[in-house]
Design an enzyme around this catalytic site. Structure first.
Site, PDB file in Angstrom:
ATOM      1  N   ASN A 104     -13.688  16.881   6.601  1.00 23.89           N
ATOM      2  CA  ASN A 104     -13.101  16.160   6.650  1.00 23.89           C
ATOM      3  C   ASN A 104     -11.641  16.424   7.789  1.00 23.89           C
ATOM      4  OD1 ASN A 104     -11.984  17.884   4.601  1.00 23.89           O
ATOM      5  ND2 ASN A 104     -10.871  15.861   3.352  1.00 23.89           N
ATOM      6  N   GLY A 160     -13.971  21.772  -0.663  1.00 23.51           N
ATOM      7  CA  GLY A 160     -14.530  21.357  -0.281  1.00 23.51           C
ATOM      8  C   GLY A 160     -15.037  20.860  -1.347  1.00 23.51           C
ATOM      9  N   SER A 161     -16.169  20.247  -2.309  1.00 21.89           N
ATOM     10  CA  SER A 161     -16.116  19.549  -3.449  1.00 21.89           C
ATOM     11  C   SER A 161     -16.723  20.334  -4.709  1.00 21.89           C
ATOM     12  CB  SER A 161     -17.745  18.765  -2.805  1.00 21.89           C
ATOM     13  OG  SER A 161     -18.858  19.451  -3.254  1.00 21.89           O
ATOM     14  N   GLY A 167     -17.095  24.218  -4.892  1.00 24.44           N
ATOM     15  CA  GLY A 167     -16.615  25.010  -4.975  1.00 24.44           C
ATOM     16  C   GLY A 167     -17.022  26.455  -6.397  1.00 24.44           C
ATOM     17  N   GLU A 224      -2.652  26.018  -1.657  1.00 24.59           N
ATOM     18  CA  GLU A 224      -2.641  26.645  -0.704  1.00 24.59           C
ATOM     19  C   GLU A 224      -0.988  26.050   0.490  1.00 24.59           C
ATOM     20  OE1 GLU A 224      -5.936  26.722   1.636  1.00 24.59           O
ATOM     21  OE2 GLU A 224      -6.349  24.607   0.893  1.00 24.59           O
TER      22      GLU A 224
END
Length: 468
Positions: free
Chosen positions: A144, A218-219, A223, A448
């Protein structure tokens, strides 16, 4: 599209085989990306391990290199943005902003402090807590926002003294490969290696013996696989996973005023944002007005090929996600929901779907309970605020959420009750380099951005000097 190559040890590297990259605006393969072999991954890991020995020694050199990398990346925005639009689908202007945003994130980390904390200084000892680099980082990024989310990992990892092997999503490998190409002459060989391939390459990376840290976005399903793969070697992990972000409107909002902002928070990047609004809870008294205001906005926006001028929303990025959004919307409509706007795919080539507002549905419908990650927004009525908060929290996800009111203090009190990593008041997707971002529950492990994100790429060492 021109040829794309991997970057391994500072060198231009092709692969024995390639895989096709689809332009989501047409549904057709428009370029080829190298399909990294296991042997080439070994070479990338070896190059990163070799580069680490010198890279970790000079903090000022690392800061300068990150600034130089940011400058080059931003200078090449006009070259890289069309590559990003061609593979991801977002409008060209947004792709340009993403490239520049990646540069902004790199510059932020280039200037971020790496403190040494003195915890004892007396006649017995001088004791410091020092943050040390970990070694090689394996970074895996989603489709994305492939470049800006890569910068969230590259900036702190490299500043801390680590080196990296980066793998972008197979749906959007080209822009990251191009980034690796333009940074070859800026970063020392082996400091940043960029490889491309499918799911097998990701599995090889997470189980590889060299990396000491895996940073994955990600998903949830993937994960969990990353965490399992890292566990036998006790690799450190940061996982930024999915979300099912609620927005709760309080009973004092103005529907006409709030609708545009809520729409923007739900449909940014065509709804393909981990922290986008995925469901809206509205007081029963305001429900009809909010639904209609959101629907009017949905009907007014321009959807099309991101390379065309004036397009506000592009296609869904890939066929599986397009089919998932189509399935979730159809399921809602088959179970009594009403499409106040949209409700179906757009005829023609590509993965285009009408911006959709769904009304007359509630929790228990799949598109409310699951993460749709696309241009479809369910709007749910409520009569009791406490119940709305409970319903908002009744999920495995916990990435972010928002509360909307003409009284910010009242909204903040409600926002604090949300079980999520970021709770916004009268805004949504307000992200910044200095602000930590991460999720609770199934939405992730670690954070993050900001100094907290930087610390996630370091190990602590106690340096104890006796004075006796």
């Amino acid at each position: 599209m021109s040829e794309f190559t991997m970057t391994i040890g500072g060198q231009r590297v092709a692969a024995p085989a390639t895989f096709g990259v689809v332009n989501p605006a047409t549904g057709d393969v428009h370029a080829q990306a190298p399909d990294c072999t296991q042997e080439q991954l070994d070479q990338a890991m070896a190059a990163a391990a070799a580069a680490y020995k010198e890279w970790k020694k000079d903090e000022q050199a690392r800061r300068k290199a990150l600034h130089d990398a940011a400058d080059v990346l931003m200078a090449k925005a006009a070259e890289i943005a069309p590559v990003l639009t061609g593979e991801q689908g977002k409008p060209l202007q947004e792709a340009t902003f993403e490239v520049i945003g990646a540069g902004i994130w790199l510059k932020y980390f280039a200037d971020l402090e790496l403190p040494r904390e003195v915890i004892q200084d007396d006649d017995k000892a001088f004791v410091e807590v020092v943050r040390r680099p970990m070694g090689v980082v394996a970074a895996i990024t989603p489709w994305n926002f492939p470049l800006v989310l890569a910068s969230w990992k590259i900036g702190p990892a490299l500043l801390a003294g680590n080196t990296m092997v980066l793998k972008p999503s197979p749906y959007t490998p080209l822009s990251s490969l191009r980034m690796g190409e333009v940074l070859r002459d800026v970063l020392p060989p082996g400091v940043l290696n960029v490889v491309s391939g499918g799911d097998a390459l990701g599995a090889w990376m997470t189980s590889h013996e060299v990396p000491r840290k895996i940073s994955f976005t990600g998903s949830v399903a993937t994960g969990k696989k990353v965490a399992l793969s890292a566990a036998p070697d006790l690799k450190r992990v940061t996982l930024e996973l999915g979300g099912n972000d609620p927005a709760i409107l309080l009973d004092d909002v103005d529907p006409a005023t709030v609708a545009d902002k809520v729409f923007a928070g739900a449909f940014q990047n065509n709804g393909q944002v981990c922290s986008a609004i995925k469901r809206v809870y509205v007081p029963q008294r305001l429900y009809a007005d909010v639904v209609e205001a959101l629907a009017a906005k949905a009907r007014s926006v321009k959807v099309g090929d991101g390379m065309q001028e004036g397009v506000e929303y592009g296609p869904i990025n890939n066929k599986p996600q397009y089919e998932r959004v189509s399935e979730l919307v159809a399921d809602a409509l088959n179970n009594g929901a009403r499409a106040a706007a949209g409700g179906k795919p757009i005829d023609g080539p590509g993965y285009f779907f009408e911006p959709t507002i769904l009304a007359d549905l509630s929790d228990g419908t799949r598109i409310v309970d699951e993460e749709q990650f696309g241009p479809a927004l369910p709007v749910i009525p409520y009569s009791d605020l406490e119940d709305a908060v409970d319903r908002a929290n009744n999920t495995h996800f916990g990435l972010s959420g928002s509360v909307w009111s003409s009284d910010p203090d009242r909204a903040a009190a409600v926002a604090e009750q949300l079980e999520c990593g970021t709770a916004w008041v009268n805004t949504h997707i307000a992200l910044a380099p200095h602000q930590p971002f991460g999720g609770l529950k199934w939405s992730g492990v670690g954070v993050e951005n900001g100094p907290w994100g930087l610390y996630g790429f370091t190990d602590l060492q106690v340096l104890h000097r006796s004075k006796r």
